[in-house]
Design a protein around this motif. Sequence first.
Motif, PDB file in Angstrom:
ATOM      1  N   VAL A 224      51.061  66.046  62.516  1.00  0.00           N
ATOM      2  CA  VAL A 224      49.684  65.667  62.162  1.00  0.00           C
ATOM      3  C   VAL A 224      49.685  64.456  61.230  1.00  0.00           C
ATOM      4  N   ALA A 225      50.598  64.479  60.225  1.00  0.00           N
ATOM      5  CA  ALA A 225      50.696  63.348  59.303  1.00  0.00           C
ATOM      6  C   ALA A 225      51.113  62.078  60.041  1.00  0.00           C
ATOM      7  N   ALA A 226      52.046  62.227  60.996  1.00  0.00           N
ATOM      8  CA  ALA A 226      52.477  61.064  61.776  1.00  0.00           C
ATOM      9  C   ALA A 226      51.317  60.487  62.574  1.00  0.00           C
ATOM     10  N   TYR A 227      50.459  61.367  63.078  1.00  0.00           N
ATOM     11  CA  TYR A 227      49.311  60.901  63.854  1.00  0.00           C
ATOM     12  C   TYR A 227      48.388  60.027  63.008  1.00  0.00           C
ATOM     13  N   PRO A 231      51.612  54.490  63.014  1.00  0.00           N
ATOM     14  CA  PRO A 231      50.902  53.853  64.132  1.00  0.00           C
ATOM     15  C   PRO A 231      51.499  54.136  65.506  1.00  0.00           C
ATOM     16  N   VAL A 232      52.811  54.196  65.603  1.00  0.00           N
ATOM     17  CA  VAL A 232      53.439  54.460  66.899  1.00  0.00           C
ATOM     18  C   VAL A 232      53.006  55.818  67.440  1.00  0.00           C
ATOM     19  N   ALA A 233      53.053  56.855  66.580  1.00  0.00           N
ATOM     20  CA  ALA A 233      52.630  58.191  66.992  1.00  0.00           C
ATOM     21  C   ALA A 233      51.141  58.208  67.320  1.00  0.00           C
ATOM     22  N   THR A 234      50.337  57.521  66.527  1.00  0.00           N
ATOM     23  CA  THR A 234      48.888  57.473  66.767  1.00  0.00           C
ATOM     24  C   THR A 234      48.580  56.904  68.143  1.00  0.00           C
ATOM     25  N   THR A 235      49.222  55.790  68.456  1.00  0.00           N
ATOM     26  CA  THR A 235      48.975  55.128  69.736  1.00  0.00           C
ATOM     27  C   THR A 235      49.384  56.002  70.912  1.00  0.00           C
ATOM     28  N   ARG A 236      50.557  56.585  70.835  1.00  0.00           N
ATOM     29  CA  ARG A 236      51.054  57.365  71.971  1.00  0.00           C
ATOM     30  C   ARG A 236      50.276  58.661  72.157  1.00  0.00           C
TER      31      ARG A 236
END
Length: 399
Positions: A224-227, A231-236
Amino acid sequence: MTDTAAIRRKKQVTRLGRADRSPLGLWFWEIDRVLLILITVLISIGLVAVAAASPSAAHRYSDTGTTFAPLHYFWRQLFWVAVSVPVMLFVSMLPKITARRFALAGAALFTVMLAAVPLIGVEKNGSTRWIGVGISQFQPSEFLKPLFVVAIAWLLSLRQHDKSLPVIPLTGALVGMIAILLMKQPDFGQTIVFGAMWMALLLLSGVSGRLIGGLIGAGLGGVVAAYFFYPVATTRINNFIYGDGDTYQVDRAHETITGGGFFGTGPGGGVAKFRLPEAHTDYIYSVIGEEFGLIACLAIAVIYLAIVVRVFLKLLDEEDSFTMLAAAGLTTQIGVQALINMAVNLQLAPSKGMTLPLISYGGSSMIALAIGLGLLLAFTRRNPYLNRSPYVVKWGGQK
């Protein structure tokens, strides 16, 4: 025929027989031949799959100004297999203690190399994951994975002798350090694999259910924090859930894997693969689906499952904690990586840029997998005549 000649002939006939006590003879009877056959089948499937994907990859990369022959990547993969198989067999012949020392030294070396990637690494497609120049480039994280598993297994096995040793926080700190280095590349997929391997080893080492539950919660919190902050996790994740941004790769993968139906178009008959990026690496499973059908994809999944089940069943009566953890961890690595790659190709997970073990094209990945599988074969070697009773001294001199 003289007596001497008869004895010599008898020795030749019984070569590699059960009475042969040479290193090669002992290896032949102690190795898990079923596991070795399953590995060989996957390598063979990989060569066929790379041959099928090579024309599309050669066509795609010829647009950069260099013209490649249609089977360019197949011949290169054949070379890497010819290098990797002897490496795997050599490592599988190592005594257990030597294999462990080799893995520990290698883990230290490639951790240092991973830390050096931001400083001297080579950038490709927006990621800096490789070290080297020209064709000699390699990815330290690929080599670190199997060696890391053995190192963590050794640390956790020390708890069997002294429960007070702080090996759990120590291994957690190591995983955290590696995760930070990987996310800087960025390589979110490999970060997940390292975390999953650590969690599996903790579970197998017998830690409390409360600790496992807490770590699972922390892992979900980390995603969740990575999201929100990575940015990489958010985009994917957004691309996967909402279809935002550039979905060209996943759309072409779905078009390719379903293009051949249940039985496929036949070797060389695929058309959609020519519009698929990274057809020979990340999305080779889709190429297999188009040319050999969904039934071939299912068969490959079954082979990976058979490897995992084979090793875990063999470890049911294993009493040495290090051997159990190391073999189970190496198998988990193969299984998790295969599962992630297949899930991405089937649009069940966000794209992660991860290869299909033993099938995707790649020099670093093939040699690294050969080392890992060699270690797995070394740790699962057993004397077929030795009683596995807890009252009998085990193979390797350990009780």
